[in-house]
Write a protein that holds these residues in place. Structure first.
Motif, PDB file in Angstrom:
ATOM      1  N   UNK A  27      31.692  -5.431   5.071  1.00 57.47           N
ATOM      2  CA  UNK A  27      31.062  -4.117   5.183  1.00 57.47           C
ATOM      3  C   UNK A  27      30.137  -3.768   4.032  1.00 57.47           C
ATOM      4  N   UNK A  28      30.414  -4.240   2.851  1.00 56.83           N
ATOM      5  CA  UNK A  28      29.627  -3.901   1.665  1.00 56.83           C
ATOM      6  C   UNK A  28      28.911  -5.154   1.171  1.00 56.83           C
ATOM      7  N   UNK A  29      27.585  -5.047   1.051  1.00 59.04           N
ATOM      8  CA  UNK A  29      26.796  -6.206   0.668  1.00 59.04           C
ATOM      9  C   UNK A  29      25.745  -5.823  -0.367  1.00 59.04           C
ATOM     10  N   UNK A  30      25.389  -6.801  -1.180  1.00 54.85           N
ATOM     11  CA  UNK A  30      24.281  -6.686  -2.127  1.00 54.85           C
ATOM     12  C   UNK A  30      23.284  -7.763  -1.757  1.00 54.85           C
ATOM     13  N   UNK A  31      22.009  -7.389  -1.707  1.00 57.27           N
ATOM     14  CA  UNK A  31      20.972  -8.359  -1.382  1.00 57.27           C
ATOM     15  C   UNK A  31      19.864  -8.288  -2.424  1.00 57.27           C
ATOM     16  N   UNK A  32      19.390  -9.464  -2.812  1.00 54.34           N
ATOM     17  CA  UNK A  32      18.239  -9.591  -3.684  1.00 54.34           C
ATOM     18  C   UNK A  32      17.167 -10.286  -2.865  1.00 54.34           C
ATOM     19  N   UNK A  33      16.036  -9.612  -2.692  1.00 59.71           N
ATOM     20  CA  UNK A  33      14.967 -10.141  -1.847  1.00 59.71           C
ATOM     21  C   UNK A  33      13.666 -10.123  -2.644  1.00 59.71           C
ATOM     22  N   UNK A  34      13.099 -11.312  -2.843  1.00 54.82           N
ATOM     23  CA  UNK A  34      11.802 -11.441  -3.498  1.00 54.82           C
ATOM     24  C   UNK A  34      10.827 -11.952  -2.454  1.00 54.82           C
ATOM     25  N   UNK A  35       9.720 -11.226  -2.269  1.00 51.88           N
ATOM     26  CA  UNK A  35       8.816 -11.565  -1.174  1.00 51.88           C
ATOM     27  C   UNK A  35       7.370 -11.239  -1.550  1.00 51.88           C
ATOM     28  N   UNK A  36       6.451 -12.186  -1.377  1.00 54.61           N
ATOM     29  CA  UNK A  36       5.046 -11.907  -1.656  1.00 54.61           C
ATOM     30  C   UNK A  36       4.504 -10.729  -0.840  1.00 54.61           C
ATOM     31  N   UNK A  37       5.055 -10.488   0.323  1.00 53.27           N
ATOM     32  CA  UNK A  37       4.609  -9.376   1.174  1.00 53.27           C
ATOM     33  C   UNK A  37       4.883  -8.014   0.542  1.00 53.27           C
ATOM     34  N   UNK A  38       5.742  -7.965  -0.474  1.00 56.46           N
ATOM     35  CA  UNK A  38       6.065  -6.708  -1.145  1.00 56.46           C
ATOM     36  C   UNK A  38       4.998  -6.294  -2.161  1.00 56.46           C
ATOM     37  N   UNK A  39       4.082  -7.179  -2.505  1.00 54.31           N
ATOM     38  CA  UNK A  39       3.075  -6.889  -3.527  1.00 54.31           C
ATOM     39  C   UNK A  39       2.310  -5.615  -3.170  1.00 54.31           C
ATOM     40  N   UNK A  40       2.249  -4.699  -4.131  1.00 57.81           N
ATOM     41  CA  UNK A  40       1.520  -3.458  -3.948  1.00 57.81           C
ATOM     42  C   UNK A  40       2.258  -2.385  -3.162  1.00 57.81           C
ATOM     43  N   UNK A  41       3.464  -2.675  -2.691  1.00 55.89           N
ATOM     44  CA  UNK A  41       4.234  -1.706  -1.913  1.00 55.89           C
ATOM     45  C   UNK A  41       5.265  -1.005  -2.812  1.00 55.89           C
ATOM     46  N   UNK A  42       5.560   0.241  -2.491  1.00 57.80           N
ATOM     47  CA  UNK A  42       6.592   0.971  -3.212  1.00 57.80           C
ATOM     48  C   UNK A  42       7.959   0.376  -2.889  1.00 57.80           C
ATOM     49  N   UNK A  43       8.951   0.704  -3.706  1.00 62.54           N
ATOM     50  CA  UNK A  43      10.314   0.226  -3.425  1.00 62.54           C
ATOM     51  C   UNK A  43      10.796   0.711  -2.063  1.00 62.54           C
ATOM     52  N   UNK A  44      10.462   1.942  -1.723  1.00 62.45           N
ATOM     53  CA  UNK A  44      10.879   2.467  -0.416  1.00 62.45           C
ATOM     54  C   UNK A  44      10.266   1.638   0.710  1.00 62.45           C
ATOM     55  N   UNK A  45       8.985   1.313   0.595  1.00 59.84           N
ATOM     56  CA  UNK A  45       8.323   0.502   1.622  1.00 59.84           C
ATOM     57  C   UNK A  45       8.938  -0.896   1.686  1.00 59.84           C
ATOM     58  N   UNK A  46       9.275  -1.457   0.533  1.00 54.70           N
ATOM     59  CA  UNK A  46       9.921  -2.776   0.500  1.00 54.70           C
ATOM     60  C   UNK A  46      11.268  -2.732   1.215  1.00 54.70           C
ATOM     61  N   UNK A  47      12.049  -1.706   0.917  1.00 55.03           N
ATOM     62  CA  UNK A  47      13.372  -1.574   1.530  1.00 55.03           C
ATOM     63  C   UNK A  47      13.252  -1.376   3.042  1.00 55.03           C
ATOM     64  N   UNK A  48      12.263  -0.608   3.478  1.00 55.85           N
ATOM     65  CA  UNK A  48      12.061  -0.415   4.916  1.00 55.85           C
ATOM     66  C   UNK A  48      11.742  -1.731   5.607  1.00 55.85           C
ATOM     67  N   UNK A  49      10.965  -2.583   4.948  1.00 55.45           N
ATOM     68  CA  UNK A  49      10.666  -3.900   5.528  1.00 55.45           C
ATOM     69  C   UNK A  49      11.941  -4.720   5.698  1.00 55.45           C
ATOM     70  N   UNK A  50      12.818  -4.663   4.702  1.00 54.51           N
ATOM     71  CA  UNK A  50      14.085  -5.409   4.791  1.00 54.51           C
ATOM     72  C   UNK A  50      14.966  -4.823   5.894  1.00 54.51           C
TER      73      UNK A  50
END
Length: 73
Positions: A27-50
């Motif tokens: 039920x409880x997870x931690x994820x680390x996601x590094x992605x070139x598609x995140x460049x220039x996006x806010x953290x909120x936008x990055x999280x929405x993509x995930x």
């Protein structure tokens, strides 16, 4: 839901991402996601993509997902 399945879903939706997912209680997870598609996006936008890669899984099977996202440096 398990960490492997979450990792697979994120990688399928963000194929250029490097993904690590931790958590073993189902039920409880931690994820680390590094992605070139995140460049220039806010953290909120990055999280929405995930979250978009998880579809309905996040609302049902997952209780909590802590995200750390970034673009490669």
């Amino acid at each position: 839901m398990n960490a492997t399945k979450i990792k697979e879903l994120i990688e399928a939706g963000l194929p250029d991402a490097t993904v690590q997912v931790f958590g073993d209680d189902g039920q409880h997870f931690d994820a680390i996601v590094e992605c070139p598609s995140f460049a220039g996006k806010t953290l909120i936008a990055q999280h929405k993509l995930v979250y978009a890669t998880l579809g309905d899984s996040f609302e049902g099977a997952l209780h909590a997902l802590s995200l750390k996202t970034s673009a490669p440096r």
